[in-house]
Scaffold this active site. Structure first.
Site, PDB file in Angstrom:
ATOM      1  N   HIS A  65       0.834  -1.201   0.000  1.00 31.85           N
ATOM      2  CA  HIS A  65       0.000   0.000   0.000  1.00 31.85           C
ATOM      3  C   HIS A  65       0.869   1.251   0.000  1.00 31.85           C
ATOM      4  CE1 HIS A  65      -3.780  -1.969   0.171  1.00 31.85           C
ATOM      5  NE2 HIS A  65      -3.634  -2.467   1.386  1.00 31.85           N
ATOM      6  N   CYS A 122       0.115   1.794  -5.507  1.00 30.68           N
ATOM      7  CA  CYS A 122      -0.834   2.687  -6.173  1.00 30.68           C
ATOM      8  C   CYS A 122      -0.236   4.086  -6.327  1.00 30.68           C
ATOM      9  CB  CYS A 122      -2.139   2.755  -5.392  1.00 30.68           C
ATOM     10  SG  CYS A 122      -3.047   1.198  -5.375  1.00 30.68           S
TER      11      CYS A 122
END
Length: 285
Positions: A65, A122
Site C-alpha cells: 500500500h 498505487c
C-alpha cells in the site's frame, strides 16, 4: 528404469511468511508474505502469486500500500539498493528505473533472462480514494563477484596500478523533490538542476486558523490547527456536490492533495506552501 522427473515444489500457502524486504537509504523495512489480498497487505508487503521467488530466475513481484509500508517509495532513486532476505539466503537488487502505468498493464511483471525485482504500489501517492494508476520500481539483482577474481588480482605484478574506480552516477531527483523544487521558485529549481515549469490555472489562497473559505466552485477548505515549526496543518476540505470531506491531519507543507471534482470532472491538486502561526498559504489548481 527411466529416471523420473523431480516433483514440482508445493504451492506456497497464502499469507505465508516469505522474508523481509529492506531499502536501506529510505529506512524502509517490511516483512513479505505470500498473496496480495487485503488481509495480507494489511499485515505486510505481498509477494505477487505467479511471479518468481528470490533466488529463482525471472521477475520477483512485490506489492504494498502506498499510504503504509510503501509510502517511502515516493523518494526512491535510481541505483538505490533493495535487499530481500529469506530463510534460503539474502538477495540484493539495484534500482534501474521507475514509471507509472495503468492497473491493466501487467507487462511490468513479465519475466526476463536475468533475475529482477518489481515493486508495485498505487499512484499518485497522495491521492484521496482509490488511486487510478500504479507506481512501478524496476530493479535488477546484483550478482556476487566471481570467486576467481581476487586470485587474478593477487597474481598481477605489483608495479601495475589499478585503474581508478569510476565515480558513481549522481542520484536522480525523486518525484517529491522535483515537485517541491518546482513549487518554490525558478531560482530554487535551477539550483537543484530541475527544469522550472510555471504552473497554469492556479488559484492562490490564504486561510486563517479556525476559518474556512471557498477556493473554487464546489471546493472549500478550513484550517483548525497550525504548527509553524514543523510546517504541518490540521483541517478539512469540502467537495460538492457529493458532500465529500477530505481530512487534513498533521499534513505537511508541499505534500499535494490530489482529487477529482465532480462538478468539472477534472483532477485538482491542492498544495500548502507556507504555514504561519495563525494562517496557511497555498494554491489550488
Amino acid at each position: 528404469m527411466a529416471p523420473t522427473a523431480p516433483a514440482p515444489p508445493p504451492p506456497i500457502e497464502n499469507n505465508a511468511l516469505l522474508g523481509r524486504l529492506s531499502i536501506p537509504r529510505l529506512d524502509l523495512h517490511a516483512m513479505v508474505r505470500e498473496g496480495v489480498d487485503e488481509k495480507t497487505l494489511g499485515l505486510a508487503l505481498g509477494h505477487i502469486p505467479g511471479t518468481a521467488l528470490p533466488g529463482q530466475s525471472g521477475n520477483v513481484g512485490v506489492a504494498g500500500h502506498r499510504d503504509t509500508l510503501f509510502r517511502g517509495l515516493r523518494e526512491i532513486h535510481r541505483n538505490d539498493l533493495i535487499r530481500f532476505e529469506t530463510s534460503a539466503g539474502s538477495h540484493e537488487y539495484r534500482v534501474e528505473s521507475t514509471k507509472v502505468v495503468s492497473p491493466q498493464d501487467v507487462s511490468v511483471l513479465a519475466a526476463h533472462q536475468s533475475p529482477e525485482l518489481t515493486l508495485v504500489t498505487c499512484y499518485p501517492f497522495y491521492y484521496v480514494g482509490a488511486a487510478p494508476d500504479r507506481f512501478i520500481v524496476k530493479a535488477r539483482e546484483v550478482l556476487a563477484p566471481s570467486a576467481e577474481a581476487p586470485a587474478a588480482v593477487a597474481e598481477a605484478p605489483a608495479e601495475v596500478a589499478e585503474a581508478p574506480a569510476a565515480s558513481p552516477p549522481a542520484p536522480e531527483a525523486s518525484v517529491a523533490e522535483e515537485h517541491r523544487a518546482r513549487a518554490r521558485s525558478p531560482v530554487e529549481a535551477r539550483r537543484r538542476g530541475i527544469e522550472h515549469k510555471p504552473e497554469v490555472g492556479r488559484v492562490a489562497f490564504e486561510i486563517d486558523k479556525n476559518h474556512s473559505r471557498q477556493l473554487a466552485p464546489g471546493i472549500s477548505m478550513g484550517v483548525t490547527a497550525t504548527d509553524a515549526a514543523s510546517r504541518r496543518v490540521d483541517g478539512w476540505m469540502w467537495v460538492m456536490p457529493e458532500r465529500r470531506t477530505i481530512w487534513l491531519r498533521n499534513h505537511s507543507a508541499h505534500e499535494p492533495v490530489i482529487f477529482y471534482g465532480r462538478l468539472d470532472g477534472k483532477m485538482h491538486e491542492l498544495v500548502i506552501t507556507s504555514v504561519a502561526r495563525n494562517s496557511v498559504r497555498g494554491y489550488l489548481r
